[in-house]
Motif scaffolding. Structure first.
Motif, PDB file in Angstrom:
ATOM      1  N   PRO A 116      47.023 -35.941  66.472  1.00 22.85           N
ATOM      2  CA  PRO A 116      46.248 -34.754  66.063  1.00 22.85           C
ATOM      3  C   PRO A 116      44.778 -35.022  65.766  1.00 22.85           C
ATOM      4  O   PRO A 116      44.093 -34.144  65.264  1.00 22.85           O
ATOM      5  N   ALA A 117      44.280 -36.234  66.075  1.00 27.65           N
ATOM      6  CA  ALA A 117      42.889 -36.562  65.754  1.00 27.65           C
ATOM      7  C   ALA A 117      41.909 -35.950  66.743  1.00 27.65           C
ATOM      8  O   ALA A 117      40.686 -36.042  66.550  1.00 27.65           O
ATOM      9  N   CYS A 118      42.408 -35.327  67.787  1.00 26.51           N
ATOM     10  CA  CYS A 118      41.566 -34.691  68.797  1.00 26.51           C
ATOM     11  C   CYS A 118      42.423 -33.641  69.490  1.00 26.51           C
ATOM     12  O   CYS A 118      43.591 -33.446  69.150  1.00 26.51           O
ATOM     13  N   LEU A 119      41.855 -32.951  70.476  1.00 27.76           N
ATOM     14  CA  LEU A 119      42.568 -31.900  71.205  1.00 27.76           C
ATOM     15  C   LEU A 119      42.778 -32.312  72.651  1.00 27.76           C
ATOM     16  O   LEU A 119      41.865 -32.837  73.298  1.00 27.76           O
ATOM     17  N   THR A 120      43.974 -32.052  73.178  1.00 24.77           N
ATOM     18  CA  THR A 120      44.204 -32.220  74.604  1.00 24.77           C
ATOM     19  C   THR A 120      43.514 -31.082  75.354  1.00 24.77           C
ATOM     20  O   THR A 120      43.080 -30.086  74.757  1.00 24.77           O
ATOM     21  N   SER A 121      43.457 -31.196  76.670  1.00 24.38           N
ATOM     22  CA  SER A 121      42.825 -30.117  77.453  1.00 24.38           C
ATOM     23  C   SER A 121      43.597 -28.815  77.293  1.00 24.38           C
ATOM     24  O   SER A 121      43.002 -27.726  77.263  1.00 24.38           O
ATOM     25  N   ASP A 122      44.944 -28.909  77.182  1.00 27.63           N
ATOM     26  CA  ASP A 122      45.741 -27.700  76.953  1.00 27.63           C
ATOM     27  C   ASP A 122      45.409 -27.070  75.599  1.00 27.63           C
ATOM     28  O   ASP A 122      45.312 -25.832  75.477  1.00 27.63           O
ATOM     29  N   GLN A 123      45.242 -27.883  74.572  1.00 29.80           N
ATOM     30  CA  GLN A 123      44.914 -27.354  73.247  1.00 29.80           C
ATOM     31  C   GLN A 123      43.504 -26.771  73.214  1.00 29.80           C
ATOM     32  O   GLN A 123      43.257 -25.775  72.519  1.00 29.80           O
ATOM     33  N   VAL A 124      42.597 -27.351  73.960  1.00 24.41           N
ATOM     34  CA  VAL A 124      41.250 -26.775  74.081  1.00 24.41           C
ATOM     35  C   VAL A 124      41.357 -25.366  74.667  1.00 24.41           C
ATOM     36  O   VAL A 124      40.693 -24.427  74.207  1.00 24.41           O
ATOM     37  N   THR A 125      42.200 -25.196  75.674  1.00 26.51           N
ATOM     38  CA  THR A 125      42.404 -23.871  76.263  1.00 26.51           C
ATOM     39  C   THR A 125      42.937 -22.885  75.230  1.00 26.51           C
ATOM     40  O   THR A 125      42.480 -21.736  75.158  1.00 26.51           O
ATOM     41  N   THR A 126      43.901 -23.334  74.422  1.00 28.47           N
ATOM     42  CA  THR A 126      44.442 -22.464  73.377  1.00 28.47           C
ATOM     43  C   THR A 126      43.334 -21.982  72.452  1.00 28.47           C
ATOM     44  O   THR A 126      43.250 -20.790  72.134  1.00 28.47           O
ATOM     45  N   MET A 127      42.479 -22.894  72.008  1.00 26.06           N
ATOM     46  CA  MET A 127      41.411 -22.511  71.080  1.00 26.06           C
ATOM     47  C   MET A 127      40.348 -21.651  71.754  1.00 26.06           C
ATOM     48  O   MET A 127      39.804 -20.730  71.136  1.00 26.06           O
ATOM     49  N   GLN A 128      40.047 -21.918  73.009  1.00 28.73           N
ATOM     50  CA  GLN A 128      39.064 -21.083  73.709  1.00 28.73           C
ATOM     51  C   GLN A 128      39.569 -19.647  73.837  1.00 28.73           C
ATOM     52  O   GLN A 128      38.801 -18.685  73.655  1.00 28.73           O
ATOM     53  N   LYS A 129      40.854 -19.474  74.124  1.00 27.96           N
ATOM     54  CA  LYS A 129      41.421 -18.136  74.200  1.00 27.96           C
ATOM     55  C   LYS A 129      41.506 -17.503  72.813  1.00 27.96           C
ATOM     56  O   LYS A 129      41.389 -16.277  72.672  1.00 27.96           O
ATOM     57  N   TYR A 130      41.711 -18.319  71.794  1.00 28.44           N
ATOM     58  CA  TYR A 130      41.742 -17.843  70.407  1.00 28.44           C
ATOM     59  C   TYR A 130      40.415 -17.171  70.057  1.00 28.44           C
ATOM     60  O   TYR A 130      40.388 -16.098  69.445  1.00 28.44           O
ATOM     61  N   TYR A 131      39.318 -17.796  70.465  1.00 27.85           N
ATOM     62  CA  TYR A 131      37.996 -17.209  70.211  1.00 27.85           C
ATOM     63  C   TYR A 131      37.651 -16.106  71.205  1.00 27.85           C
ATOM     64  O   TYR A 131      36.858 -15.213  70.904  1.00 27.85           O
ATOM     65  N   GLY A 132      38.232 -16.180  72.412  1.00 35.60           N
ATOM     66  CA  GLY A 132      37.837 -15.258  73.474  1.00 35.60           C
ATOM     67  C   GLY A 132      38.390 -13.857  73.340  1.00 35.60           C
ATOM     68  O   GLY A 132      37.855 -12.916  73.923  1.00 35.60           O
ATOM     69  N   GLY A 133      39.492 -13.697  72.584  1.00 36.53           N
ATOM     70  CA  GLY A 133      40.059 -12.374  72.378  1.00 36.53           C
ATOM     71  C   GLY A 133      41.177 -12.046  73.366  1.00 36.53           C
ATOM     72  O   GLY A 133      41.496 -12.829  74.266  1.00 36.53           O
ATOM     73  N   THR A 134      41.749 -10.874  73.178  1.00 34.27           N
ATOM     74  CA  THR A 134      42.852 -10.408  74.007  1.00 34.27           C
ATOM     75  C   THR A 134      42.276  -9.725  75.239  1.00 34.27           C
ATOM     76  O   THR A 134      41.562  -8.725  75.130  1.00 34.27           O
ATOM     77  N   VAL A 135      42.604 -10.271  76.410  1.00 31.09           N
ATOM     78  CA  VAL A 135      41.950  -9.846  77.643  1.00 31.09           C
ATOM     79  C   VAL A 135      42.986  -9.393  78.671  1.00 31.09           C
ATOM     80  O   VAL A 135      44.044 -10.012  78.826  1.00 31.09           O
ATOM     81  N   ASP A 136      42.681  -8.308  79.360  1.00 29.48           N
ATOM     82  CA  ASP A 136      43.495  -7.864  80.491  1.00 29.48           C
ATOM     83  C   ASP A 136      43.299  -8.888  81.610  1.00 29.48           C
ATOM     84  O   ASP A 136      42.176  -9.076  82.098  1.00 29.48           O
ATOM     85  N   PRO A 137      44.373  -9.550  82.038  1.00 26.66           N
ATOM     86  CA  PRO A 137      44.210 -10.628  83.025  1.00 26.66           C
ATOM     87  C   PRO A 137      43.821 -10.137  84.413  1.00 26.66           C
ATOM     88  O   PRO A 137      43.386 -10.934  85.252  1.00 26.66           O
ATOM     89  N   VAL A 138      43.975  -8.849  84.681  1.00 29.70           N
ATOM     90  CA  VAL A 138      43.672  -8.313  86.014  1.00 29.70           C
ATOM     91  C   VAL A 138      42.209  -7.908  86.123  1.00 29.70           C
ATOM     92  O   VAL A 138      41.515  -8.292  87.071  1.00 29.70           O
ATOM     93  N   ASN A 139      41.723  -7.115  85.140  1.00 30.79           N
ATOM     94  CA  ASN A 139      40.348  -6.609  85.254  1.00 30.79           C
ATOM     95  C   ASN A 139      39.373  -7.264  84.282  1.00 30.79           C
ATOM     96  O   ASN A 139      38.182  -6.943  84.297  1.00 30.79           O
ATOM     97  N   GLY A 140      39.882  -8.149  83.408  1.00 32.85           N
ATOM     98  CA  GLY A 140      39.002  -8.860  82.480  1.00 32.85           C
ATOM     99  C   GLY A 140      38.520  -8.046  81.305  1.00 32.85           C
ATOM    100  O   GLY A 140      37.685  -8.519  80.529  1.00 32.85           O
ATOM    101  N   GLN A 141      39.031  -6.831  81.151  1.00 33.03           N
ATOM    102  CA  GLN A 141      38.590  -6.001  80.032  1.00 33.03           C
ATOM    103  C   GLN A 141      39.100  -6.558  78.704  1.00 33.03           C
ATOM    104  O   GLN A 141      40.242  -7.004  78.596  1.00 33.03           O
ATOM    105  N   LEU A 142      38.226  -6.494  77.705  1.00 33.62           N
ATOM    106  CA  LEU A 142      38.615  -6.953  76.370  1.00 33.62           C
ATOM    107  C   LEU A 142      39.433  -5.868  75.681  1.00 33.62           C
ATOM    108  O   LEU A 142      39.015  -4.718  75.578  1.00 33.62           O
ATOM    109  N   ILE A 143      40.626  -6.234  75.205  1.00 35.27           N
ATOM    110  CA  ILE A 143      41.511  -5.300  74.517  1.00 35.27           C
ATOM    111  C   ILE A 143      41.291  -5.352  73.010  1.00 35.27           C
ATOM    112  O   ILE A 143      41.293  -4.325  72.335  1.00 35.27           O
TER     113      ILE A 143
END
Length: 576
Positions: A311-338
């Motif tokens: 746990p001393a760093c983040l894997t690439s998968d965990q980086v993705t989790t955190m980026q989506k955490y900050y990015g918000g809930t998004v419609d995967p088809v049109n990219g609209q923020l929900i």
């Protein structure tokens, strides 16, 4: 969430039951109310409490109470409704004011802490279970596939067996959405009139989270119920907020490698603070962000390299989790923020903060009970076409909104009737809220400004802070205060204790609006030892460290306008 703070908000995880007290043999002005006849109402009990203490089963005693009359009632506006309310009436020292109070999550219980705080303040106070108790709901769960043996789910009250919450009960959904609080208010005022022989001189509502949604719903649907409304961290855009909970859970459970391990949220938080503290107007010594919109932290900086491993760093998968955490809930088809993403600086391993660390450790998403109301029991089973693990954020949103949005979402920005009778709305939200994105309250306030100034100026950008006539018009009846370092309704590393109700009453009763509110951080969040004080500034102003002086003293900060901050907003059909 942990300390005694009158009037600031209601904790989501406030579990309580009804305490039954014996009726005194001799009739009193209080016990006489047992026979009070009110529309669609049953007075279950009317009892005097002169003991100074109130005990609800399973909770510590509430002490230091003045003598009061306790009314327990059930409201039955429809054949399928069963709304529990309580009204606590001080027997002496009444301040002449009526106080409606809210609760958290799906409620389902009475918030006795809110009633007690109101009573201690001299109010005739009332609270409701929102009618969901009749379906076996509690603040965190109102429909689930059962706790599945998960220790955390059991600890937080998830029932052992599957339940469907309000599925098949459209009238109970209306009770939860708006009717329970309105009828609680009407019946509560009538009980006050009967007990004191006079009307309250002023009516106020205070609530946080679901209580904040109740607050905005009152201002929008029943603008004459209250003179002043205090709305903390409001869950006003409820269907899309709950979709964000689904998204967060799916995000962390997309694959075994996406899960954020214990301690890693703290790791991320420390990296955020290292990069951004002191660059957002706050003091260099702060342990929280003063205005997280200034922070552009990318979790990629914690990517494991060399011999470092989690746990001393983040894997690439965990980086993705955190980026989506900050990015918000998004419609995967049109990219609209929900729904907006989480702000930098709210990362915590504290499960009681109800953030990602809590969410991902449950067998199914926290607060997904809302979707059982639409899809029924099948939502709990992965073999079903629509369930908590495969909810489609492009195709399934419309069905939820078609059933629930009109009843649950307090998104109207037309408060002209509320404003017209002199009503005042005071909102607040913690910048470090891990449950409801702090951006949501800014979006709602900006939408109020936009409604006032259609054709004048685009909401969300306020040059000079006072040069926008739409902003001035909005601030004549509605004001927002953002709270640095506060979690959901309370708690967190920042100054999280403040009295927002008194400034609201002053505004209503004298016409003097609040420019700042003094917030305090107590040592270990326990009075009386003070760790720091800081001003909360009327939005769009934020506190800025003067560059010298004691950084733990509010006098070392000045409220200034940030003109160019980015406000992440949902697509119009999902907003504001």
């Amino acid at each position: 969430m942990r300390c005694h703070r009158p009037f600031v908000g209601a904790t989501v995880a406030l579990f309580a039951g009804l305490a039954i007290t014996s009726t005194q043999a001799m009739a009193t002005p209080c016990t006489n109310l047992q026979s009070l006849q009110l529309q669609h109402t049953v007075i279950n009990s009317a009892t005097d409490n002169d003991s100074g203490t109130f005990v609800a089963p399973g909770n510590p005693p509430i002490t230091g109470l003045p003598p009061f009359c306790r009314i327990v009632a059930t409201l039955i506006p429809t054949s399928d409704s069963s709304i529990k309310i309580e009204v606590w009436l001080p027997k002496s020292g009444w301040n002449g004011r009526f106080l409606g109070t809210g609760g958290g999550g799906f409620q389902g219980v009475i918030s006795y802490a809110s009633l007690a705080n109101g009573l201690k303040g001299g109010f005739a106070a009332t609270n409701s279970d929102l009618g969901t108790g009749s379906s076996g709901c509690n603040p965190l769960f109102c429909g689930s596939n059962g706790n599945m043996g998960n220790p955390l789910a059991i600890q937080f009250g998830d029932p052992a067996a599957p339940s469907t919450g309000l599925f098949g009960h459209p009238e109970r959904i209306k009770d939860f959405g708006y009717r329970a609080i309105h009828l609680m208010t009407e019946r509560g005022k009538e009980i006050v009139n009967a007990f004191y022989g006079q009307r309250a001189q002023g009516a106020y509502f205070a609530g946080c989270s679901t209580g904040g949604q109740n607050a905005l719903m009152e201002a929008q649907r029943f603008p004459n119920d209250y003179d002043g409304i205090l709305a903390g961290a409001p869950a006003f855009n409820r269907t899309h907020l709950h979709m964000a909970g689904l998204f967060s859970w799916q995000n962390a459970h997309a694959s075994p490698g996406r899960f954020i391990q214990a301690g890693q949220m703290t790791l991320v938080n420390q990296a955020v603070l290292k990069q951004c503290v002191g660059r957002d107007g706050g003091a260099p010594s702060d342990q929280f962000l003063n205005d997280p919109r200034d922070c552009r932290f990318d979790p990629k900086v914690l990517l494991c390299t060399g011999g470092k491993v989690p746990p001393a760093c983040l894997t690439s998968d965990q980086v993705t989790t955190m980026q989506k955490y900050y990015g918000g809930t998004v419609d995967p088809v049109n990219g609209q923020l929900i729904n907006p993403g989480s702000q930098r600086g709210n990362e915590t391993d504290d499960l009681l903060a109800l953030g990602l660390a809590f969410q991902e450790r449950l067998p199914e998403p926290a607060f997904d009970g809302l979707f059982y109301w639409v899809f029924g029991p099948s939502f709990g089973y992965p073999s079903s076409p629509v369930n908590f693990s495969n909810f489609d954020f492009h195709h399934d949103i419309k069905k939820v909104d078609d059933v629930l949005a009109d009843v649950l979402n307090a998104t109207s920005t037309d408060l002209s009737e509320f404003r017209g009778h002199g009503g005042k709305l005071l909102m607040y939200h913690g910048w470090a809220d891990p449950l409801i994105p702090s951006q949501s309250s800014i979006n709602y306030f900006n939408a109020l400004v936009g409604n006032e100034g259609r054709g004048v100026q685009q909401a969300g950008f306020f040059p000079g802070g006072g040069g926008n006539p739409a902003l001035r018009q909005t601030q004549s009846y509605a004001r927002l205060f953002m709270v640095p370092g506060m979690y959901h309704c309370s708690g967190g590393p920042g100054p999280n204790t403040f009295d927002a109700l008194t400034p609201l009453m002053t505004w209503v009763e004298t016409g003097t609006p609040p420019e700042t509110i003094l917030a305090t951080k107590f040592v270990a969040d326990t009075p009386p030892a003070v760790q720091m004080t800081r001003p909360l500034c009327v939005f769009p102003k934020v506190p800025k460290y003067n560059g010298s002086g004691n950084a733990n003293n509010a006098a070392s900060f000045t409220c200034v306008v940030h003109d160019d901050e980015f406000n992440q907003t949902p697509a119009p059909k999902y907003g504001p």
